[in-house]
Scaffold this motif. Structure first.
Motif, PDB file in Angstrom:
ATOM      1  N   PRO A 162       0.780  -1.327  -0.066  1.00 53.71           N
ATOM      2  CA  PRO A 162      -0.111   0.007  -0.118  1.00 53.71           C
ATOM      3  C   PRO A 162       0.876   1.433   0.064  1.00 53.71           C
ATOM      4  O   PRO A 162       0.106   2.352  -0.143  1.00 53.71           O
ATOM      5  CB  PRO A 162      -0.811  -0.208   1.314  1.00 53.71           C
ATOM      6  N   VAL A 163       1.929   1.154   0.464  1.00 55.44           N
ATOM      7  CA  VAL A 163       2.809   2.636   0.405  1.00 55.44           C
ATOM      8  C   VAL A 163       3.917   2.404  -0.581  1.00 55.44           C
ATOM      9  O   VAL A 163       4.800   3.331  -0.811  1.00 55.44           O
ATOM     10  CB  VAL A 163       3.325   2.745   1.699  1.00 55.44           C
ATOM     11  N   ASP A 164       4.134   1.389  -1.740  1.00 51.50           N
ATOM     12  CA  ASP A 164       5.180   1.494  -2.558  1.00 51.50           C
ATOM     13  C   ASP A 164       4.495   1.664  -3.771  1.00 51.50           C
ATOM     14  O   ASP A 164       3.277   1.811  -3.942  1.00 51.50           O
ATOM     15  CB  ASP A 164       5.382   0.045  -2.787  1.00 51.50           C
ATOM     16  N   THR A 165       5.105   2.512  -4.682  1.00 53.91           N
ATOM     17  CA  THR A 165       5.122   2.757  -6.198  1.00 53.91           C
ATOM     18  C   THR A 165       5.586   1.676  -6.903  1.00 53.91           C
ATOM     19  O   THR A 165       6.425   0.897  -6.568  1.00 53.91           O
ATOM     20  CB  THR A 165       5.448   4.031  -6.490  1.00 53.91           C
ATOM     21  N   LEU A 166       5.281   1.559  -8.146  1.00 52.70           N
ATOM     22  CA  LEU A 166       5.914   0.540  -9.138  1.00 52.70           C
ATOM     23  C   LEU A 166       7.252   1.180  -9.507  1.00 52.70           C
ATOM     24  O   LEU A 166       8.031   0.201 -10.162  1.00 52.70           O
ATOM     25  CB  LEU A 166       5.095   0.639 -10.359  1.00 52.70           C
ATOM     26  N   THR A 167       7.796   2.428  -9.070  1.00 57.74           N
ATOM     27  CA  THR A 167       9.157   2.908  -9.244  1.00 57.74           C
ATOM     28  C   THR A 167       9.998   2.447  -7.886  1.00 57.74           C
ATOM     29  O   THR A 167       9.570   3.013  -6.995  1.00 57.74           O
ATOM     30  CB  THR A 167       9.069   4.531  -9.635  1.00 57.74           C
ATOM     31  N   ALA A 168      10.964   1.702  -8.160  1.00 51.87           N
ATOM     32  CA  ALA A 168      11.711   1.290  -7.057  1.00 51.87           C
ATOM     33  C   ALA A 168      12.205   2.497  -6.259  1.00 51.87           C
ATOM     34  O   ALA A 168      12.735   3.427  -6.880  1.00 51.87           O
ATOM     35  CB  ALA A 168      12.685   0.262  -7.309  1.00 51.87           C
ATOM     36  N   GLY A 169      11.953   2.353  -4.763  1.00 50.17           N
ATOM     37  CA  GLY A 169      12.810   3.422  -4.032  1.00 50.17           C
ATOM     38  C   GLY A 169      11.709   4.667  -3.986  1.00 50.17           C
ATOM     39  O   GLY A 169      12.221   5.572  -2.911  1.00 50.17           O
ATOM     40  N   ILE A 170      10.680   4.726  -4.587  1.00 51.78           N
ATOM     41  CA  ILE A 170       9.672   5.926  -4.232  1.00 51.78           C
ATOM     42  C   ILE A 170       8.253   5.400  -3.402  1.00 51.78           C
ATOM     43  O   ILE A 170       7.899   4.322  -3.988  1.00 51.78           O
ATOM     44  CB  ILE A 170       9.282   6.363  -5.331  1.00 51.78           C
ATOM     45  N   PHE A 171       8.138   6.049  -2.242  1.00 47.95           N
ATOM     46  CA  PHE A 171       7.029   5.460  -1.608  1.00 47.95           C
ATOM     47  C   PHE A 171       5.957   6.478  -1.288  1.00 47.95           C
ATOM     48  O   PHE A 171       6.297   7.575  -1.623  1.00 47.95           O
ATOM     49  CB  PHE A 171       7.662   5.085  -0.317  1.00 47.95           C
ATOM     50  N   VAL A 172       4.813   6.165  -1.063  1.00 45.26           N
ATOM     51  CA  VAL A 172       3.723   7.291  -0.798  1.00 45.26           C
ATOM     52  C   VAL A 172       2.982   7.078   0.359  1.00 45.26           C
ATOM     53  O   VAL A 172       3.065   6.131   1.148  1.00 45.26           O
ATOM     54  CB  VAL A 172       2.659   7.038  -2.029  1.00 45.26           C
ATOM     55  N   ALA A 173       2.584   8.152   1.011  1.00 46.36           N
ATOM     56  CA  ALA A 173       1.744   8.135   2.131  1.00 46.36           C
ATOM     57  C   ALA A 173       0.600   9.187   2.108  1.00 46.36           C
ATOM     58  O   ALA A 173       1.068  10.438   1.810  1.00 46.36           O
ATOM     59  CB  ALA A 173       2.749   8.323   3.477  1.00 46.36           C
ATOM     60  N   GLY A 174      -0.417   8.833   2.863  1.00 42.75           N
ATOM     61  CA  GLY A 174      -1.318   9.778   3.136  1.00 42.75           C
ATOM     62  C   GLY A 174      -2.174   9.839   1.892  1.00 42.75           C
ATOM     63  O   GLY A 174      -2.424   9.099   1.124  1.00 42.75           O
ATOM     64  N   ASN A 175      -2.998  11.227   1.900  1.00 41.34           N
ATOM     65  CA  ASN A 175      -3.892  11.503   0.737  1.00 41.34           C
ATOM     66  C   ASN A 175      -3.551  11.743  -0.499  1.00 41.34           C
ATOM     67  O   ASN A 175      -4.107  11.638  -1.675  1.00 41.34           O
ATOM     68  CB  ASN A 175      -4.643  12.753   1.094  1.00 41.34           C
ATOM     69  N   VAL A 176      -2.162  11.210  -0.858  1.00 46.07           N
ATOM     70  CA  VAL A 176      -1.795  11.639  -2.226  1.00 46.07           C
ATOM     71  C   VAL A 176      -2.279  10.195  -3.107  1.00 46.07           C
ATOM     72  O   VAL A 176      -2.152  10.217  -4.129  1.00 46.07           O
ATOM     73  CB  VAL A 176      -0.060  11.676  -2.263  1.00 46.07           C
TER      74      VAL A 176
END
Lengths: 317, 675
Positions: free
Chosen positions: B542-556
Motif C-alpha cells: 500500500p505504500v510502494d509505487t511501481l518505481t523502486a525506491g519511491i514510496f507514498v503516504a497519506g492522501n496522495v
C-alpha cells in the motif's frame, strides 16, 4: 463575420402559428433590422413536442423530427426557431442521429418511404442563441443606442424555460445550466433591469404534457411562479418560448379564476416575448411588434393586457 | 523455510534446452475450465519439452518443490509454469528455480488464468485453444532465454520527503530518529499541512493544532532533518539508492537567518490581501507569517502583492529585508523518496446548484474549521459572512463533490466528511446549545475506531438532526438566509428549510498539480482512474509505487483520515528504512545494450529515452546505455534504425519465435503475397 451572411430556415412549430402569430411577426421584424434572412420551411410539421411524443415513443419522435430537419437540409440552411420545445426536440433529435448510427439507420429506413434521407448537415439554433452568439450584445447595443431617446426602464422577470438550458452538454451556453446569465445580459441591453426572483429557473408548469393532462397541477406551478414574480415587483415577464408565454399569458387569466381563493389579488403582469422587448428598445412601434393589434391585420392580442407597459414606456420614451 | 543458496550456475545457457512444463490447476480457477491433464499431454508434444507435470497449486511449497527436484535431478534446464499472471507469482517461481540451482531468468510464466480461463470461462473449447497457445508461446520463448545476472547498487542512507503535512512530518521524524538524513520539502512557507487548519479532530475532540504543533517544532529541532519550506522539487534523475534531486527554494525576500520573527514589519505593512491560511476569510499583510505557530517562524514577503514601498525595510530591527532576493537551487542525492503531497479540497463552485461563491452564507467545511478554530478569523466565535451574525441554525450538506456520478464531482467516497461534519456540528452545539443543527446525508459512514460510538453519542445527546437525503439545491432568501431543499428519504417527502448558514462538506480531491508530481517523480504509470497516485498493490504493497525506491503516504494515494494517514506515513518510513538499512538493492537486469559495431551514431535513441539513460561516447562515436538508469522500456530498441540495440530478456531471438508459433502456419496459397 458580417451579419449579412446570416440566413436561416425558420421553423415555426405549432403554438406560434396557432396561438401567437405576433411572436413570429416581432421576430421577423427584429431580424430584418439586423439583415438576417429567414427562409420558410415548406411542409414543416409539429417538431414533435418533446414531452408528449418522446414521452410515449422515442422512435416516432426521432422520425418526425428528422423529417423536419431534412427540409432544412434541402435548403442547405441551419434551422432558427423561436420555441424552447422545438429547440429541445430538434436539437436532441439532431444530436442523437449524428452520433447514434443504429437510430440513424432506423430513421432513414422510414424516411426512404417518402423519398427523404437524414444527412446530419445542419445545426439547430434558438433565436436567443443567434442573437447572443451570432449577432452579439455589442451590435444590439449599437442598434438600440439611437433607437430611443431614453432607454427603456422596466423591471423584468426573465423566464428562461427548461429546454433552453438543459441538458447543458449539447447547448451553446458553456455548460452553465444552474445559474445562467446570457438571457439576462441580452435583455438588459434594452436598459431594463433583470430581477432576481425566487425560483427563477423553475418550470412554467406547461411542459412535459402536464398542461394537456393535468391542467390544474400545471397552473398551480404557474401560480407559484407568478407569486414569486409579483413579490419581486416586476413590470413584465419575458419569455423565450411560446408555450411558456401561453402559460403566463392565458395562464394568468386561468389562475385568477381557478385559484381565486388561494391568491391574495388577481395577477395582471404583462408578458412579452423577448424579441418584442428588443424591438421596443430599438424604437419599433408596439403595432409593428404585435403588442397592439393593428386594425387591418388578423391575429390575437395578448390575453393579459400589455397596456401598462405601453403607457410606462410611453412616459419614458 | 528454505535456505538461501547462492546461484550455482550449474546450467550453462548454451546447453541444449531441456524444458519442463508445469501446469497449475489453481483450484477450480483453471482446472474447472480446461482439462489440465490433457494440456500436459499437449505440452509433451512440443519441441524440447522433456517433461510436463500438473499440480493443484504450483505456488505451494509442494509445487515449488517439484520444480526444484527436477532441476536438481538434472532432468531439465529451463522452466515454464503455466498458471496465473507473472505479476502474481513470477518471483515465487524464479526463486524456486534459483533454489534448484538454475539461473532464475531461464524461467517463463504462461498466464492461463487472467488471460484465459477467467475471461473465457464459459467457452471450454475456446479456453483450451487459448491455453495451448500460451503454453506453446512460453515454450518457444524459454528455449531462447539467456542466463542473466542481477546487479546490486548501493543505497544512500538519506530520504527526500515531499510534503510536510502530518504524513510527511511523521515519516520524517521516524526516519530521522532511526539515524537517516531527511530532507523535508514543502511548497508553503510553513510545515503542518491541512491538519494545522483544523479545529478539533474526531472522535476524541482533541485540539488539532495542540497535537500538531509539538510535532512541527520537533521537525524543526531534529538535527537529522533538513527543513526546506517554500521550496519545490523541480527535477529528479537517477534510480533507487541514488536519486539526484534538484530543489528550487523560492525567495522569501527576507533573510531567514537574520529574521527574528518579531513581527514589526507585519504591523506596519500597508498592503492587505486574502489570507490563504484562513481560506480568504481574513486579510493578511503582504509581509506575513502564515499563522502564529508556523514553523519555521521567519517572515516572508508575498511579491505578487508587495508594492515595494520600503517601509518594512526601514522598520526591520535586524535589517533582514532583501527585495533583490533570488531563487536558490539545491542539488541533493538521496537513497529513497516518500511522496506525501496530500490533497485539495473539492472546489464547490463546480456544483452550481449549491451556489458556493454566489450565496454569501454558503461556506465550505474547511472554512468552518477556521471559524471554529480559536486562532481563526473570528477567534472561535462562529459568524456568518454576510452580516457577522452568530448563526442560530446551520445545515451541513454531505457528499459535495463525492459519490457524484454526473461528472461534476468524484465518484469515490471521501471517507472523512461524515465524521468531520458530525464533529463540527457537535463542536458548535457544545458552545451554542440553543441552536439548530441539521446534517443532510446519503449514508452516514462511521467506520473507524470509536467513530460509530461518536456518531451515536452526538445524535442522541446533542440534539443534532440527521436527515437522510441529498440536498437538491440551495437558494438565497432576501435576508441573507439560505433556503435548503431536499428530499427526506426516510419520510419520503420533500423538505424545505430556511437556515442562517450552510456548510458544504466538500470531498477530498487529488492535488491540482498531481500530474506534475507524477511526471517529475516518474510515477505517471502509477495513477488510478480517480486521479490519485496508485500504490504498487492495493492490499499488499500500500505504500510502494511501481518505481523502486519511491514510496507514498497519506492522501496522495486517496482520501483518508488522520489515523490512517499517520499509519501510512510510518509504514512508508519503515519501507524506506528497510531499503536503506540493507544498504544495497537488487536491480532486475532487463537493461538494453548497444552493439557498438552496429551503432551508426545517429543519436536518435538519446532524445527518446525517458530515463536519460543513454549517453554518446564522443571517442568511439557510439551510443552507450547506463544499465542501472535503464528501466528496460524498449523504446530505443524499437527505434534504432541500425537494429544496434538489444534488450535483455526481450531480444528479437526471444520474441520472434513466440510470434511465429502464435500465428497458425501454412497460410492458404492464395493469401500468400508474392513480392
Amino acid at each position: 463575420m458580417s451579419n449579412d451572411d446570416l440566413k436561416f430556415a425558420l421553423f415555426l412549430g405549432c403554438v406560434i402559428p396557432n396561438r401567437y402569430p405576433y411572436i413570429e411577426r416581432a421576430t421577423r421584424a427584429v431580424f430584418d433590422k439586423f439583415k438576417i434572412q429567414l427562409v420558410d420551411m415548406k411542409g414543416a410539421s409539429c417538431c414533435p413536442a418533446p414531452g408528449v411524443f418522446r414521452g410515449f415513443d422515442i422512435d416516432t419522435w426521432l422520425v418526425i423530427g428528422a423529417r423536419n430537419i431534412t427540409i432544412a437540409e434541402e435548403l442547405g440552411l441551419d434551422i432558427a426557431l423561436m420555441c424552447n420545445g422545438c429547440y429541445g426536440s430538434l436539437l436532441e433529435v439532431n444530436h442523437t442521429l449524428k452520433y447514434d448510427k443504429e437510430k440513424r439507420r432506423m430513421v432513414n429506413e422510414h424516411l426512404a418511404k417518402i423519398g427523404r434521407e437524414y444527412k446530419g448537415t445542419v445545426e439547430i439554433r434558438h433565436v436567443v442563441d443567434i442573437m447572443y452568439n451570432d449577432i452579439g450584445p455589442e451590435k444590439i447595443r449599437n442598434k438600440t443606442k439611437y433607437g430611443r431617446k431614453k432607454p427603456l426602464n422596466l423591471k423584468l422577470a426573465i423566464h428562461y424555460g427548461c429546454h433552453l438550458t438543459k441538458p447543458s452538454e449539447i447547448r451553446p451556453w458553456a455548460k452553465e445550466s444552474e445559474n445562467p446569465t446570457f438571457f439576462d445580459e441580452l435583455m438588459e441591453i434594452s436598459g431594463c433591469k433583470s430581477l432576481n426572483y425566487k425560483d427563477k429557473f423553475m418550470c412554467c408548469g406547461a411542459g412535459g404534457g402536464v398542461r394537456g393532462a393535468f391542467k390544474e397541477i400545471s397552473l398551480d406551478y404557474t401560480r407559484e411562479k407568478l407569486e414569486n414574480i409579483s413579490t419581486a415587483n416586476a413590470d413584465a415577464i419575458i419569455t423565450s418560448c411560446p408555450f411558456c408565454h401561453l402559460q403566463f399569458d392565458l395562464g394568468q387569466v386561468e389562475v385568477n379564476n381557478i385559484f381565486k381563493d388561494k391568491i391574495s389579488a388577481p395577477f395582471n403582469i404583462p408578458v412579452l416575448y423577448f424579441t418584442q422587448l428588443i424591438g421596443l428598445a430599438m424604437g419599433m412601434t408596439p403595432e409593428e411588434l404585435g403588442l397592439i393589434r393593428s386594425p387591418d391585420l388578423k391575429g390575437v392580442p395578448p390575453f393579459t393586457p400589455v397596456k401598462p407597459i405601453i403607457t410606462k414606456i410611453g412616459e419614458t420614451a | 523455510m528454505v535456505t538461501k543458496t547462492k546461484n550455482l550456475n550449474k546450467i550453462n545457457g548454451r546447453d541444449p534446452p531441456k524444458i519442463g512444463v508445469y501446469i497449475c490447476w489453481c483450484g477450480i480457477n483453471i482446472g474447472g475450465v480446461v482439462d489440465v491433464p490433457k494440456l500436459c499431454d499437449y505440452a509433451r508434444t512440443l519441441p524440447n519439452v522433456v517433461l510436463a507435470s500438473e499440480y493443484k497449486f504450483m505456488c505451494s511449497d509442494i509445487g515449488q518443490g517439484m520444480i526444484m527436484e527436477d532441476i536438481k535431478a538434472g532432468k531439465i534446464n529451463r522452466v515454464v509454469v503455466s498458471a496465473c499472471s507473472p505479476r502474481m507469482h513470477e518471483e515465487t517461481f524464479r526463486r524456486a528455480c534459483e533454489e534448484g540451482g538454475l539461473n532464475k531468468f531461464l524461467f517463463e510464466q504462461a498466464n492461463i488464468r487472467e488471460h484465459c480461463t477467467w475471461v473465457t470461462m464459459h467457452d471450454v473449447p475456446g479456453a483450451t485453444r487459448i491455453a495451448k497457445d500460451h503454453i506453446r508461446m512460453a515454450v518457444a520463448k524459454v528455449g531462447a532465454l539467456k542466463p542473466l545476472e542481477v546487479t546490486t547498487v548501493k543505497v544512500e542512507p538519506s530520504t527526500l520527503i515531499v510534503g510536510a503535512g502530518i504524513a510527511g512530518i511523521n515519516a520524517a521524524l521516524d526516519l530521522a530518529n532511526s539515524g537517516y538524513k531527511v530532507y523535508l520539502v514543502d511548497k508553503s512557507p510553513t510545515v503542518g499541512g491541512h491538519m494545522a487548519h483544523l479545529d478539533k479532530t474526531f472522535p476524541t475532540m482533541d485540539c488539532s493544532s495542540c497535537i500538531t504543533t509539538p510535532k512541527m517544532s520537533e521537525v524543526a529541532r531534529n538535527p537529522n532533518i533538513e527543513l526546506m519550506t517554500y521550496s519545490e522539487v523541480i527535477s529528479l534523475d537517477g534510480y533507487v539508492g541514488n536519486f539526484k534531486v534538484r530543489i528550487e527554494k523560492y525567495p522569501h525576500y527576507i533573510d531567514q537567518n537574520i529574521c527574528t520573527g518579531c513581527g514589526h514589519c507585519t504591523d506596519i505593512c500597508p498592503v492587505e490581501c486574502a489570507n490563504e491560511f484562513d481560506l480568504g476569510m481574513k486579510p493578511r499583510k503582504a509581509i506575513y507569517l502564515s499563522f502564529p505557530q508556523a514553523v519555521p517562524g521567519e517572515y516572508t514577503i508575498d511579491m505578487k502583492h508587495c508594492i515595494r514601498c520600503g517601509i518594512c525595510q526601514e522598520t526591520c530591527p535586524t535589517a533582514a529585508v532583501r527585495y533583490d532576493d533570488k531563487p536558490e537551487y539545491v542539488d541533493i542525492t538521496v537513497g529513497t523518496i516518500i511522496l506525501a503531497t496530500g490533497y485539495d479540497p473539492y472546489d464547490a463552485t463546480r456544483m452550481g446548484q449549491y451556489g458556493y461563491g454566489r450565496i454569501k452564507n454558503v461556506i465550505n467545511a474547511l472554512q468552518m474549521e477556521r471559524l471554529l478554530s480559536s486562532y481563526g478569523p473570528t477567534e472561535g466565535k462562529v459568524k456568518r459572512p454576510s452580516d457577522l451574525k452568530e448563526p442560530e441554525s446551520i445545515v451541513w450538506v454531505q457528499c459535495v463533490g463525492s459519490r457524484e456520478f454526473t461528472g461534476k464531482g468524484r465518484k469515490y467516497c471521501s471517507r472523512v466528511c461524515c465524521m468531520y461534519a458530525t464533529k463540527q456540528a457537535r463542536s458548535y452545539k457544545e458552545k451554542h446549545p440553543n441552536t439548530q443543527c441539521f446534517i443532510f446525508y446519503i449514508d452516514l459512514r462511521a467506520f473507524g475506531k470509536g467513530y460509530e460510538e461518536f456518531y451515536n453519542d452526538t445524535a442522541k445527546n446533542y440534539g443534532i438532526k440527521f436527515i437522510r437525503g441529498r440536498v437538491a439545491e440551495l437558494l438565497e432568501a432576501g435576508n441573507g438566509n439560505v433556503i435548503v431543499r431536499a428530499e427526506d428519504t426516510t419520510l419520503q417527502r420533500p423538505v424545505e428549510l430556511e437556515v442562517d448558514m450552510v456548510v458544504l462538506s466538500v470531498g477530498l480531491e487529488p492535488r491540482s498539480d498531481i500530474d506534475d508530481i507524477a511526471r517529475i517523480f516518474n510515477v505517471t504509470a502509477s495513477k488510478t482512474e480517480d486521479g490519485f497516485l496508485m500504490e504498487a498493490h492495493p492490499k499488499l504493497r500500500p505504500v510502494d509505487t511501481l518505481t523502486a525506491g519511491i514510496f507514498v503516504a497519506g492522501n496522495v494515494v486517496g482520501p483518508k483520515d488522520i489515523p490512517d494517514t499517520v499509519a501510512q506515513a510510518k509504514a512508508a518510513a519503515s519501507s524506506a528504512s528497510t531499503l536503506m538499512s540493507r544498504g544495497e538493492v537488487e536491480i532486475i537486469p532487463y537493461y538494453s545494450t548497444v552493439l557498438s559495431h552496429k551503432c551508426a551514431g545517429c543519436k536518435s535513441c538519446i532524445s527518446l529515452c525517458p530515463f536519460n539513460a543513454i549517453t554518446f561516447n564522443e571517442i568511439e562515436k557510439v551510443a552507450e546505455i547506463n544499465d542501472i538508469l535503464c528501466k528496460g522500456c524498449g523504446t530505443c530498441v524499437a527505434d534504432c534504425p541500425s537494429k544496434a540495440i538489444i534488450q535483455n530478456h526481450f531480444d528479437d531471438i526471444q520474441i520472434l519465435p513466440m510470434i511465429a508459433t502464435a500465428i497458425p502456419k501454412k497460410p492458404q496459397a492464395e493469401e500468400v503475397e508474392v513480392e
